[in-house]
Motif scaffolding. Structure first.
Motif, PDB file in Angstrom:
ATOM      1  N   HIS A   1      58.767  16.987  12.176  1.00 36.47           N
ATOM      2  CA  HIS A   1      58.946  16.670  13.468  1.00 36.47           C
ATOM      3  C   HIS A   1      60.226  17.472  14.179  1.00 36.47           C
ATOM      4  CE1 HIS A   1      59.560  14.693  17.360  1.00 36.47           C
ATOM      5  NE2 HIS A   1      58.534  14.108  17.466  1.00 36.47           N
TER       6      HIS A   1
ATOM      7  N   ILE B   1      70.113  13.701  25.917  1.00 34.54           N
ATOM      8  CA  ILE B   1      69.188  12.731  25.846  1.00 34.54           C
ATOM      9  C   ILE B   1      68.915  11.915  26.976  1.00 34.54           C
ATOM     10  CG2 ILE B   1      70.915  10.958  24.948  1.00 34.54           C
ATOM     11  CD1 ILE B   1      68.861   9.886  22.854  1.00 34.54           C
TER      12      ILE B   1
ATOM     13  N   TYR C   1      64.255   8.340  17.698  1.00 38.06           N
ATOM     14  CA  TYR C   1      64.720   8.946  19.069  1.00 38.06           C
ATOM     15  C   TYR C   1      64.368   8.171  19.996  1.00 38.06           C
ATOM     16  CZ  TYR C   1      65.108  12.580  22.648  1.00 38.06           C
ATOM     17  OH  TYR C   1      65.550  13.212  23.605  1.00 38.06           O
TER      18      TYR C   1
ATOM     19  N   ARG D   1      63.308  17.792  25.727  1.00 34.59           N
ATOM     20  CA  ARG D   1      64.205  18.484  25.067  1.00 34.59           C
ATOM     21  C   ARG D   1      63.555  19.599  23.826  1.00 34.59           C
ATOM     22  NH1 ARG D   1      68.308  14.437  22.640  1.00 34.59           N
ATOM     23  NH2 ARG D   1      69.894  16.239  22.785  1.00 34.59           N
ATOM     24  N   CYS D   2      62.069  19.391  23.723  1.00 37.24           N
ATOM     25  CA  CYS D   2      61.610  20.054  22.549  1.00 37.24           C
ATOM     26  C   CYS D   2      61.004  21.324  22.849  1.00 37.24           C
ATOM     27  CB  CYS D   2      60.152  19.232  22.081  1.00 37.24           C
ATOM     28  SG  CYS D   2      59.282  19.809  20.812  1.00 37.24           S
TER      29      CYS D   2
ATOM     30  N   VAL E   1      68.640  22.284  20.311  1.00 35.79           N
ATOM     31  CA  VAL E   1      68.135  21.172  21.307  1.00 35.79           C
ATOM     32  C   VAL E   1      68.562  21.155  22.711  1.00 35.79           C
ATOM     33  CG1 VAL E   1      68.537  18.386  21.738  1.00 35.79           C
ATOM     34  CG2 VAL E   1      68.597  19.360  19.314  1.00 35.79           C
TER      35      VAL E   1
ATOM     36  N   CYS F   1      69.922   5.685  20.285  1.00 34.18           N
ATOM     37  CA  CYS F   1      68.568   5.766  20.032  1.00 34.18           C
ATOM     38  C   CYS F   1      68.023   4.490  19.720  1.00 34.18           C
ATOM     39  CB  CYS F   1      68.570   6.828  18.718  1.00 34.18           C
ATOM     40  SG  CYS F   1      68.895   6.197  17.232  1.00 34.18           S
TER      41      CYS F   1
ATOM     42  N   THR G   1      65.772  19.549  14.503  1.00 26.54           N
ATOM     43  CA  THR G   1      67.082  19.923  15.299  1.00 26.54           C
ATOM     44  C   THR G   1      67.985  19.022  14.771  1.00 26.54           C
ATOM     45  OG1 THR G   1      66.256  18.360  16.912  1.00 26.54           O
ATOM     46  CG2 THR G   1      65.611  20.649  17.269  1.00 26.54           C
TER      47      THR G   1
ATOM     48  N   TYR H   1      62.145  16.958  16.245  1.00 24.66           N
ATOM     49  CA  TYR H   1      63.517  16.287  16.422  1.00 24.66           C
ATOM     50  C   TYR H   1      64.331  16.395  15.153  1.00 24.66           C
ATOM     51  CZ  TYR H   1      67.194  12.852  17.230  1.00 24.66           C
ATOM     52  OH  TYR H   1      68.260  12.246  17.439  1.00 24.66           O
ATOM     53  N   THR H   2      63.471  15.888  14.127  1.00 23.90           N
ATOM     54  CA  THR H   2      64.327  15.710  12.712  1.00 23.90           C
ATOM     55  C   THR H   2      64.853  17.228  12.360  1.00 23.90           C
ATOM     56  OG1 THR H   2      62.508  14.255  12.047  1.00 23.90           O
ATOM     57  CG2 THR H   2      63.670  14.870  10.611  1.00 23.90           C
TER      58      THR H   2
ATOM     59  N   CYS I   1      53.787  13.510  16.546  1.00 20.55           N
ATOM     60  CA  CYS I   1      54.020  14.622  17.096  1.00 20.55           C
ATOM     61  C   CYS I   1      52.694  15.153  17.474  1.00 20.55           C
ATOM     62  CB  CYS I   1      54.814  15.632  16.229  1.00 20.55           C
ATOM     63  SG  CYS I   1      55.327  17.218  17.079  1.00 20.55           S
TER      64      CYS I   1
ATOM     65  N   PHE J   1      60.682  12.983  23.415  1.00 18.97           N
ATOM     66  CA  PHE J   1      61.317  14.053  23.039  1.00 18.97           C
ATOM     67  C   PHE J   1      60.845  15.394  23.771  1.00 18.97           C
ATOM     68  CE2 PHE J   1      62.383  17.622  19.900  1.00 18.97           C
ATOM     69  CZ  PHE J   1      63.781  17.518  20.125  1.00 18.97           C
TER      70      PHE J   1
END
Length: 348
Positions: free
Chosen positions: A253, A281, A234, A296-297, A277, A57, A258, A255-256, A322, A293
């Motif tokens: 967020h 990536i 990310y 994958r979101c 997820v 990342c 997940t 991602y956070t 976001c 993201f």
């Protein structure tokens, strides 16, 4: 977080790094790895900032940019109000004694041909700090701070365990009494018990010296234990940043959420719903447009595929990048887990 920029020890603004792959051709420009993409963050004196995210990342690249061990493609790095990107090599050398780094591999970062005395003495000699007698006294003092002593001075790195080698690396970094210490995965190569010892050592050193710490790690438990604030990365961007307990207890967020949900825990009773997820990536050679993201979101919207959300303040001291926070009618993410990954203990 402190209240004003005058109290900030380190500030990065719009920090970007591109690595060129190959030389390209007449019909194809050279490819570029988008390692760090417009990162802005700050660190106050006596504060610990954690940087977390998946492998690849850009965490380690960012840590080296902050130290100006590699040159940024664009952006600025301010240390004690001085723009490091504008300094000449000679000027930068004078600043480096106040900025030190501890690397991930405690064996590979120490010269196997040098004794402990020579290893810890090297930064003092490079920066012309005192006479030989003065340097010897400072070397012993630094070793005592990290739980070693004068009896190890004439030994070589291969004679120590991994935890002891990392203590030597910390002594080498702290012998100059720096204002900033960056740890790039400083405990990832150590076993659990030694990891806790090194984390406690870093906390003690900070409480005694007031040094500002930047800790890069994929170990969320370690980050929660030692850090005051955390920045979640990310694919080269910071997607969320704020006080560590707030981030772990109520991530804002997707991602956070997940990332925290993916941590194995012995009991799931009392935890909120997990977020899955989707997929792998993306490659930093070709990051997705818009929000990186969105591929994958589970909450991706059309706007996510077109426009990159800005890292904006969503509460005092908290920022998130976001569209869920700005788009009217956007579905909120599920309630946050009631518990998160814990280290040896959590900060009071």
């Amino acid at each position: 977080m402190t209240d004003g920029p005058a109290k900030m020890l380190l500030t990065a603004t719009g920090l970007t790094k591109r690595f060129q792959i190959g030389s390209g051709s007449l019909f194809r420009p050279p490819r570029q790895v988008h390692a760090v993409d417009g990162v802005s963050l700050s660190l106050a004196a006596g504060e610990t900032l954690g940087i977390v995210g998946e492998s690849g990342c850009g965490k380690s690249t960012l840590s080296r940019l902050l130290m100006r061990l590699i040159e940024p493609t664009s952006g600025t790095i301010s240390f004690r109000g001085e723009d490091l990107t504008r300094l000449s090599p000679a000027e930068l050398r004078g600043v480096r004694r106040h900025m030190q780094i501890v690397f991930q591999d405690p064996f590979g970062s120490l010269n196997p041909r040098m004794t402990v005395r020579q290893i810890v003495d090297e930064p003092l000699r490079v920066h012309g700090q005192g006479s030989r007698a003065d340097r010897d006294a400072r070397i012993v003092e630094a070793l005592q701070v990290v739980g070693l002593g004068a009896h190890v001075l004439d030994r070589h790195p291969h004679e120590f365990s991994g935890g002891q080698r990392q203590r030597i690396g910390i002594a080498r970094a702290m012998v100059l009494n720096p204002a900033l210490l960056v740890g790039d995965e400083p405990v990832s190569a150590l076993d659990v018990s030694v990891r806790a010892q090194i984390l406690n050592l870093l906390r003690r050193i900070q409480s005694e010296t007031g040094v500002g710490l930047v800790i890069v790690s994929h170990d969320l438990g370690a980050i929660r234990y030692i850090c005051h604030r955390v920045a979640v990365m990310y694919l080269g961007r910071v997607v969320e940043e704020g006080p560590v307990e707030q981030i772990f207890r109520d991530p804002q967020h997707p991602y956070t959420r997940t990332l925290i949900s993916a941590v194995p825990v012995p009991r799931v009773t009392g935890r909120g719903p997990r977020l899955a997820v989707q997929g792998e990536i993306p490659s930093p050679l070709a990051p997705p447009p818009g929000c990186h993201f969105h591929t994958r979101c589970p909450f991706a919207m059309p706007v996510c595929r077109q426009i990159a959300p800005a890292l904006a303040e969503i509460a005092r001291g908290r920022r998130s990048a976001c569209h869920l926070h700005t788009q009217p009618g956007a579905a909120p993410i599920p309630p946050s887990p009631r518990t998160g990954p814990a280290g040896p203990s959590t900060r009071a």
